[in-house]
Design an enzyme around this catalytic site. Structure first.
Site, PDB file in Angstrom:
ATOM      1  N   HIS A  13       0.873  -1.258   0.140  1.00 56.46           N
ATOM      2  CA  HIS A  13       0.179  -0.226   0.015  1.00 56.46           C
ATOM      3  C   HIS A  13       0.986   1.769   0.063  1.00 56.46           C
ATOM      4  CE1 HIS A  13      -3.903   2.539   1.913  1.00 56.46           C
ATOM      5  NE2 HIS A  13      -2.880   3.182   1.041  1.00 56.46           N
ATOM      6  N   HIS A  15       1.774   5.311  -1.514  1.00 53.18           N
ATOM      7  CA  HIS A  15       1.136   6.168  -2.282  1.00 53.18           C
ATOM      8  C   HIS A  15       2.694   6.839  -3.162  1.00 53.18           C
ATOM      9  CE1 HIS A  15      -2.777   6.503  -1.402  1.00 53.18           C
ATOM     10  NE2 HIS A  15      -2.275   6.338  -0.019  1.00 53.18           N
ATOM     11  N   ARG A  17       2.462   9.171  -5.836  1.00 50.57           N
ATOM     12  CA  ARG A  17       1.820  10.547  -6.483  1.00 50.57           C
ATOM     13  C   ARG A  17       2.593  10.098  -8.182  1.00 50.57           C
ATOM     14  NH1 ARG A  17      -0.884  10.862  -2.351  1.00 50.57           N
ATOM     15  NH2 ARG A  17       0.351  11.670   0.258  1.00 50.57           N
ATOM     16  N   ASN A  41      -4.829   6.398  -5.976  1.00 47.08           N
ATOM     17  CA  ASN A  41      -5.437   8.191  -5.610  1.00 47.08           C
ATOM     18  C   ASN A  41      -4.622   9.614  -6.537  1.00 47.08           C
ATOM     19  OD1 ASN A  41      -3.855   8.215  -3.535  1.00 47.08           O
ATOM     20  ND2 ASN A  41      -4.934   9.115  -2.198  1.00 47.08           N
ATOM     21  N   LYS A  96      -9.522  -0.235  -6.020  1.00 49.12           N
ATOM     22  CA  LYS A  96      -9.055   0.129  -4.832  1.00 49.12           C
ATOM     23  C   LYS A  96     -10.246   1.116  -4.502  1.00 49.12           C
ATOM     24  CE  LYS A  96      -7.411   2.092  -1.011  1.00 49.12           C
ATOM     25  NZ  LYS A  96      -6.606   3.091  -0.424  1.00 49.12           N
ATOM     26  N   HIS A 135     -11.038   1.594   1.687  1.00 48.10           N
ATOM     27  CA  HIS A 135     -10.298   2.217   2.903  1.00 48.10           C
ATOM     28  C   HIS A 135     -11.349   2.231   3.734  1.00 48.10           C
ATOM     29  CE1 HIS A 135      -8.494   6.031   4.786  1.00 48.10           C
ATOM     30  NE2 HIS A 135      -9.608   6.190   4.612  1.00 48.10           N
ATOM     31  N   HIS A 169      -4.608  -0.715   5.536  1.00 46.01           N
ATOM     32  CA  HIS A 169      -4.567   0.144   6.580  1.00 46.01           C
ATOM     33  C   HIS A 169      -4.832   0.032   7.775  1.00 46.01           C
ATOM     34  CE1 HIS A 169      -6.942   3.345   5.085  1.00 46.01           C
ATOM     35  NE2 HIS A 169      -6.326   3.832   4.494  1.00 46.01           N
ATOM     36  N   ASP A 241       1.718   2.981   3.778  1.00 47.73           N
ATOM     37  CA  ASP A 241       0.718   3.681   3.330  1.00 47.73           C
ATOM     38  C   ASP A 241       1.257   4.976   3.671  1.00 47.73           C
ATOM     39  OD1 ASP A 241      -1.295   4.995   3.072  1.00 47.73           O
ATOM     40  OD2 ASP A 241      -2.663   4.898   4.856  1.00 47.73           O
ATOM     41  N   HIS A 245       3.515  14.285   1.320  1.00 48.73           N
ATOM     42  CA  HIS A 245       3.299  15.399   1.384  1.00 48.73           C
ATOM     43  C   HIS A 245       3.620  16.639   1.243  1.00 48.73           C
ATOM     44  CE1 HIS A 245      -0.988  14.418   1.050  1.00 48.73           C
ATOM     45  NE2 HIS A 245      -0.942  14.119   2.036  1.00 48.73           N
TER      46      HIS A 245
HETATM   47  O1  DOR Z   1      -3.394   9.763   5.651  1.00 47.38           O
HETATM   48  C1  DOR Z   1      -3.747   9.105   4.522  1.00 47.38           C
HETATM   49  N1  DOR Z   1      -3.203   9.413   3.363  1.00 47.38           N
HETATM   50  N2  DOR Z   1      -4.677   8.436   4.019  1.00 47.38           N
HETATM   51  C2  DOR Z   1      -5.078   8.071   3.032  1.00 47.38           C
HETATM   52  O2  DOR Z   1      -5.678   7.378   3.433  1.00 47.38           O
HETATM   53  C3  DOR Z   1      -4.346   8.317   1.112  1.00 47.38           C
HETATM   54  C4  DOR Z   1      -3.563   9.061   2.824  1.00 47.38           C
HETATM   55  C5  DOR Z   1      -2.752  10.748   0.830  1.00 47.38           C
HETATM   56  O3  DOR Z   1      -3.166   9.943  -0.104  1.00 47.38           O
HETATM   57  O4  DOR Z   1      -2.262  11.162   1.256  1.00 47.38           O
HETATM   58 ZN    ZN Z   2      -3.805   5.157   1.550  1.00 51.74          ZN
END
Ligand code: DOR
Ligand code: ZN
Length: 338
Positions: A13, A15, A17, A41, A96, A135, A169, A241, A245
């Site tokens: 799992h 991310h 980006r 996402n 997902k 989720h 998660h 996860d 950011h």
């Molecule tokens: O904390 C999170 N950030 N939970 C999620 O489900 C998505 C993720 C994100 O994409 O930043």
């Molecule tokens: Zn996630």
């Protein structure tokens, strides 16, 4: 033990980006992991074959120096036809599902979790053998969102006994208990939810870099998660996860949800399993369970961890941005042998 080898590490799992951020964070995983299940996402989310294939290509490009398999996913939509899913099946590892608005970039998720509303797509997925990652949070009181979602997991698991469902998660004792109630239910757990509780996030000075969805829960929840991970419960997989950011979106009013753990995951997991005398289970938790559950054969890659201090960078930089990892500036007791 003063060294330990992790083989074919998988992050089920993740991310990654896109754009400059992908180019920064991709290699931080691909250098040491053999593969990762990559979340869809993006803005806009991955809902077409073209978008999926070109995203996979961009990931491969970003990670081209490493032997690394990106297992890509599609963003669940209610209106996917059987023909569309049949055509895309071999390109994806799973789909997902996000309840609308539940977390980062999930605005176009599903508005209803009613099994009858979801039935057409779930029926096709079940027939085609496409796993469903969820989720699992309601929009109730923040500490109860996952607990309130348990009946929804139960209704989907019993309506579609042939559908593999992964509770993503998980953060609660309730979810651990539910794992053993349905043959077709599996779960991922993050590194941070094995380590922290809500106290670490908001018990003292607010810690934006530990703020995520689902929010960290109670000590008894963390213990249940940790016990299951340490014994490498066969239906539980590691899924970081890791959700980077930019620093200015974390250290501000209206902090984005997500903990960035990719650069520290292997070191901290080794430390955690070693401290609990469970290192012999780490390769199951971080690779073998996922290989069995998803039926995948990731690239061969052995990573040697050694008992040597590693000072976590205070941030990672790209263009004019910074991303702050969990434990920034702190000293870990295990590091990756160069
Ligand atoms: O904390 C999170 N950030 N939970 C999620 O489900 C998505 C993720 C994100 O994409 O930043
Ligand atoms: Zn996630």
């Amino acid at each position: 033990m003063s060294s330990f080898t992790i083989s074919q590490a998988l992050d089920m799992h993740l991310h990654l980006r896109d754009g400059d951020m992908l180019n920064l964070v991709g290699p931080l995983t691909s250098k040491t992991f053999s593969g990762a299940l990559v979340m869809p996402n993006l803005v806009p989310p991955i809902t077409t074959k073209d978008a999926l294939l070109s995203y996979k290509q961009r990931i491969k490009e970003a990670c081209k120096d490493d032997d690394f398999e990106p297992y890509v996913t599609l963003f669940f939509q209610n209106n996917y036809s059987y023909e569309f899913l049949e055509d895309i099946k071999d390109e994806i590892i799973a789909i997902k599902l996000y309840p609308a608005g539940i977390t980062t970039n999930s605005e176009t998720g599903v508005a209803s979790m009613d099994v009858e509303v979801l039935r057409p797509t779930l029926e096709s997925m079940s027939k085609l053998g496409i796993p469903l990652c969820i989720h699992g949070e309601t929009n109730g009181f923040v500490m109860d969102r996952e607990k309130e979602f348990m009946p929804i997991y139960e209704s989907i698991a019993s309506a579609f006994p042939d559908l593999k469902i992964i509770m993503e998660h998980i953060t609660t004792k309730d979810a651990i208990e539910l794992l053993d109630k349905y043959d077709n239910l599996y779960a991922t757990v993050t590194l941070h939810h094995l380590l922290i509780t809500l106290d670490d996030v908001a018990g003292g000075m607010l810690q934006p870099h530990l703020f995520c969805k689902p929010i960290a829960k109670r000590p008894e929840d963390r213990s249940a998660l940790l016990n299951a991970a340490l014994k490498a419960h066969p239906k539980l997989m590691f899924g970081s996860d890791s959700a980077p950011h930019p620093k200015h979106k974390k250290e501000c009013c209206g902090c984005a949800a997500g903990v960035f753990t990719a650069p520290i995951a292997l070191q901290v997991l080794t430390q955690l399993f070693n401290d609990n005398n469970c290192l012999e289970n780490l390769n199951k938790f971080i690779s073998l369970n996922a290989q069995k559950i998803y039926g995948i054969k990731p690239p061969k890659k052995d990573i040697k961890l050694i008992q040597k201090e590693f000072i976590v960078p205070s941030s990672y930089e790209y263009k004019n941005e910074q991303v702050v990892p969990m434990y920034a500036g702190e000293t870990l007791t295990w590091s990756i042998e160069e």
